[in-house]
Write a protein that holds these residues in place. Sequence first.
Motif, PDB file in Angstrom:
ATOM      1  N   PRO A  35       0.938  -1.155   0.103  1.00  0.00           N
ATOM      2  CA  PRO A  35      -0.013   0.032   0.042  1.00  0.00           C
ATOM      3  C   PRO A  35       0.857   1.255   0.047  1.00  0.00           C
ATOM      4  CG  PRO A  35       0.071  -1.057   2.254  1.00  0.00           C
ATOM      5  CD  PRO A  35       0.626  -2.049   1.258  1.00  0.00           C
ATOM      6  N   VAL A  36       0.332   2.434  -0.365  1.00  0.00           N
ATOM      7  CA  VAL A  36       1.040   3.340  -0.570  1.00  0.00           C
ATOM      8  C   VAL A  36       1.257   4.320   0.812  1.00  0.00           C
ATOM      9  CG1 VAL A  36       0.579   3.870  -2.726  1.00  0.00           C
ATOM     10  CG2 VAL A  36      -0.887   5.127  -1.264  1.00  0.00           C
ATOM     11  N   TRP A  37       0.136   4.076   1.776  1.00  0.00           N
ATOM     12  CA  TRP A  37       0.061   4.896   3.156  1.00  0.00           C
ATOM     13  C   TRP A  37       1.430   4.442   3.821  1.00  0.00           C
ATOM     14  CZ3 TRP A  37      -4.268   2.972   0.740  1.00  0.00           C
ATOM     15  CH2 TRP A  37      -5.248   4.062   0.527  1.00  0.00           C
ATOM     16  N   GLY A  38       2.049   5.698   4.270  1.00  0.00           N
ATOM     17  CA  GLY A  38       3.128   5.663   5.181  1.00  0.00           C
ATOM     18  C   GLY A  38       4.617   5.465   4.469  1.00  0.00           C
ATOM     19  N   VAL A  39       4.510   5.263   3.134  1.00  0.00           N
ATOM     20  CA  VAL A  39       5.717   5.091   2.265  1.00  0.00           C
ATOM     21  C   VAL A  39       6.333   6.565   2.006  1.00  0.00           C
ATOM     22  CG1 VAL A  39       6.766   4.350   0.253  1.00  0.00           C
ATOM     23  CG2 VAL A  39       4.803   2.959   1.452  1.00  0.00           C
ATOM     24  N   GLY A  40       7.610   6.665   2.498  1.00  0.00           N
ATOM     25  CA  GLY A  40       8.309   7.956   1.983  1.00  0.00           C
ATOM     26  C   GLY A  40       7.590   9.257   2.219  1.00  0.00           C
ATOM     27  N   THR A  41       8.267  10.521   1.642  1.00  0.00           N
ATOM     28  CA  THR A  41       7.786  11.657   1.890  1.00  0.00           C
ATOM     29  C   THR A  41       7.196  12.011   0.594  1.00  0.00           C
ATOM     30  OG1 THR A  41       9.606  11.854   3.186  1.00  0.00           O
ATOM     31  CG2 THR A  41       8.468  13.654   2.341  1.00  0.00           C
ATOM     32  N   ARG A  42       5.829  12.800   1.034  1.00  0.00           N
ATOM     33  CA  ARG A  42       4.896  13.395  -0.350  1.00  0.00           C
ATOM     34  C   ARG A  42       5.923  14.402  -1.146  1.00  0.00           C
ATOM     35  NH1 ARG A  42       0.989  17.753  -0.476  1.00  0.00           N
ATOM     36  NH2 ARG A  42       2.084  18.862   1.333  1.00  0.00           N
ATOM     37  N   ASP A  43       5.587  14.153  -2.480  1.00  0.00           N
ATOM     38  CA  ASP A  43       6.401  14.745  -3.169  1.00  0.00           C
ATOM     39  C   ASP A  43       5.260  15.803  -4.079  1.00  0.00           C
ATOM     40  OD1 ASP A  43       7.976  15.957  -5.271  1.00  0.00           O
ATOM     41  OD2 ASP A  43       7.957  13.985  -6.349  1.00  0.00           O
ATOM     42  N   PRO A  44       5.004  17.019  -3.651  1.00  0.00           N
ATOM     43  CA  PRO A  44       4.079  17.963  -4.311  1.00  0.00           C
ATOM     44  C   PRO A  44       4.310  18.131  -5.834  1.00  0.00           C
ATOM     45  CG  PRO A  44       4.563  19.016  -2.456  1.00  0.00           C
ATOM     46  CD  PRO A  44       5.636  17.894  -2.741  1.00  0.00           C
ATOM     47  N   TYR A  45       3.220  18.076  -6.583  1.00  0.00           N
ATOM     48  CA  TYR A  45       2.983  18.394  -7.949  1.00  0.00           C
ATOM     49  C   TYR A  45       3.770  19.734  -8.453  1.00  0.00           C
ATOM     50  CZ  TYR A  45       0.351  14.317  -9.326  1.00  0.00           C
ATOM     51  OH  TYR A  45      -0.155  12.933  -9.783  1.00  0.00           O
ATOM     52  N   ALA A  46       4.537  19.975  -9.286  1.00  0.00           N
ATOM     53  CA  ALA A  46       4.802  21.305  -9.918  1.00  0.00           C
ATOM     54  C   ALA A  46       3.432  21.632 -10.516  1.00  0.00           C
ATOM     55  CB  ALA A  46       5.684  21.190 -11.062  1.00  0.00           C
ATOM     56  N   LYS A  47       3.147  22.948 -10.336  1.00  0.00           N
ATOM     57  CA  LYS A  47       1.669  23.390 -10.747  1.00  0.00           C
ATOM     58  C   LYS A  47       1.392  23.059 -12.215  1.00  0.00           C
ATOM     59  CE  LYS A  47      -0.151  27.530  -9.477  1.00  0.00           C
ATOM     60  NZ  LYS A  47      -0.094  29.060  -9.117  1.00  0.00           N
ATOM     61  N   ASP A  48       2.408  23.190 -13.320  1.00  0.00           N
ATOM     62  CA  ASP A  48       1.806  22.745 -14.735  1.00  0.00           C
ATOM     63  C   ASP A  48       1.549  21.344 -14.744  1.00  0.00           C
ATOM     64  OD1 ASP A  48       2.058  25.317 -15.376  1.00  0.00           O
ATOM     65  OD2 ASP A  48       4.088  25.212 -16.301  1.00  0.00           O
ATOM     66  N   ASP A  49       2.383  20.380 -13.751  1.00  0.00           N
ATOM     67  CA  ASP A  49       2.146  19.018 -14.073  1.00  0.00           C
ATOM     68  C   ASP A  49       0.768  18.675 -13.394  1.00  0.00           C
ATOM     69  OD1 ASP A  49       4.984  18.760 -14.982  1.00  0.00           O
ATOM     70  OD2 ASP A  49       5.708  18.134 -12.995  1.00  0.00           O
ATOM     71  N   ALA A  50       0.598  19.196 -12.303  1.00  0.00           N
ATOM     72  CA  ALA A  50      -0.718  19.030 -11.579  1.00  0.00           C
ATOM     73  C   ALA A  50      -2.049  19.443 -12.755  1.00  0.00           C
ATOM     74  CB  ALA A  50      -1.287  19.628 -10.372  1.00  0.00           C
ATOM     75  N   ARG A  51      -1.983  20.527 -13.429  1.00  0.00           N
ATOM     76  CA  ARG A  51      -2.724  20.981 -14.162  1.00  0.00           C
ATOM     77  C   ARG A  51      -2.731  19.943 -15.362  1.00  0.00           C
ATOM     78  NH1 ARG A  51      -0.797  26.918 -14.837  1.00  0.00           N
ATOM     79  NH2 ARG A  51      -1.694  27.633 -12.725  1.00  0.00           N
ATOM     80  N   SER A  52      -1.876  19.631 -15.789  1.00  0.00           N
ATOM     81  CA  SER A  52      -1.821  18.530 -17.172  1.00  0.00           C
ATOM     82  C   SER A  52      -2.780  17.294 -16.816  1.00  0.00           C
ATOM     83  CB  SER A  52      -0.377  18.370 -17.575  1.00  0.00           C
ATOM     84  OG  SER A  52      -0.129  17.290 -18.680  1.00  0.00           O
ATOM     85  N   LEU A  53      -2.176  16.670 -15.787  1.00  0.00           N
ATOM     86  CA  LEU A  53      -2.701  15.281 -15.159  1.00  0.00           C
ATOM     87  C   LEU A  53      -4.217  15.592 -14.956  1.00  0.00           C
ATOM     88  CD1 LEU A  53      -2.681  12.520 -14.529  1.00  0.00           C
ATOM     89  CD2 LEU A  53      -1.801  13.084 -12.102  1.00  0.00           C
ATOM     90  N   ILE A  54      -4.649  16.641 -14.310  1.00  0.00           N
ATOM     91  CA  ILE A  54      -6.072  17.133 -14.276  1.00  0.00           C
ATOM     92  C   ILE A  54      -6.775  17.095 -15.318  1.00  0.00           C
ATOM     93  CG2 ILE A  54      -7.736  18.781 -13.345  1.00  0.00           C
ATOM     94  CD1 ILE A  54      -5.571  19.251 -11.201  1.00  0.00           C
ATOM     95  N   ALA A  55      -6.104  17.813 -16.383  1.00  0.00           N
ATOM     96  CA  ALA A  55      -6.853  17.726 -17.803  1.00  0.00           C
ATOM     97  C   ALA A  55      -7.009  16.554 -18.276  1.00  0.00           C
ATOM     98  CB  ALA A  55      -5.975  18.851 -18.561  1.00  0.00           C
ATOM     99  N   SER A  56      -5.936  15.565 -18.465  1.00  0.00           N
ATOM    100  CA  SER A  56      -5.956  14.346 -19.051  1.00  0.00           C
ATOM    101  C   SER A  56      -6.953  13.658 -18.207  1.00  0.00           C
ATOM    102  CB  SER A  56      -4.703  13.688 -18.637  1.00  0.00           C
ATOM    103  OG  SER A  56      -3.526  14.352 -19.494  1.00  0.00           O
ATOM    104  N   ILE A  57      -7.208  13.885 -17.022  1.00  0.00           N
ATOM    105  CA  ILE A  57      -8.229  12.868 -16.331  1.00  0.00           C
ATOM    106  C   ILE A  57      -9.650  13.271 -16.734  1.00  0.00           C
ATOM    107  CG2 ILE A  57      -9.318  11.999 -14.166  1.00  0.00           C
ATOM    108  CD1 ILE A  57      -5.911  12.235 -12.928  1.00  0.00           C
ATOM    109  N   LEU A  58      -9.841  14.568 -16.753  1.00  0.00           N
ATOM    110  CA  LEU A  58     -11.127  15.240 -17.009  1.00  0.00           C
ATOM    111  C   LEU A  58     -11.384  15.064 -18.425  1.00  0.00           C
ATOM    112  CD1 LEU A  58     -10.994  18.737 -15.022  1.00  0.00           C
ATOM    113  CD2 LEU A  58     -12.352  16.442 -14.369  1.00  0.00           C
ATOM    114  N   ALA A  59     -10.593  15.044 -19.261  1.00  0.00           N
ATOM    115  CA  ALA A  59     -10.948  14.517 -20.648  1.00  0.00           C
ATOM    116  C   ALA A  59     -11.285  12.965 -20.609  1.00  0.00           C
ATOM    117  CB  ALA A  59      -9.567  14.809 -21.508  1.00  0.00           C
TER     118      ALA A  59
END
Length: 134
Positions: free
Chosen positions: A108-132
């Motif tokens: 499982p992913v919970w408790g593994v490593g340290t969170r790596d926040p998205y770069a703003k453009d990367d988040a926007r791109s992934l969100i757009a891909s999913i929403l499409a």
Amino acid sequence: MASFTLDERLENDSIAMASLGLCQVRLMNDARWPWIILVPQRDGMTELHDLSPLDQTMLTFELGMAGKALKEATGCLKLNIGALGNHVRQLHMHVIARNEGDEAWPGPVWGVGTRDPYAKDDARSLIASILAKL
């Protein structure tokens, strides 16, 4: 629709993507895994059985739609879907795109490593891909 307040931790840890018929869809702000959450927009819900039968059906339908969209947008090998609620009591469902060799595979992913926040453009791109695909 009744009033709805998103738990502060969910709001701080994720990025708003869309609102479906029942759920708010949010991208978890951790670039290690494409990971969305669905939060039924109903106050006071902590467990699936707290929802009305109609809302339970709608949640299942929206989970299926969101999971399919995430899998198509990412090309992942497997989806992990779950509701834990041990840290955040507000009912929410996790949909996580997984691939062999990711940081936590096959566990499982919970408790593994340290969170790596998205770069703003990367988040926007992934969100757009999913929403499409949604």
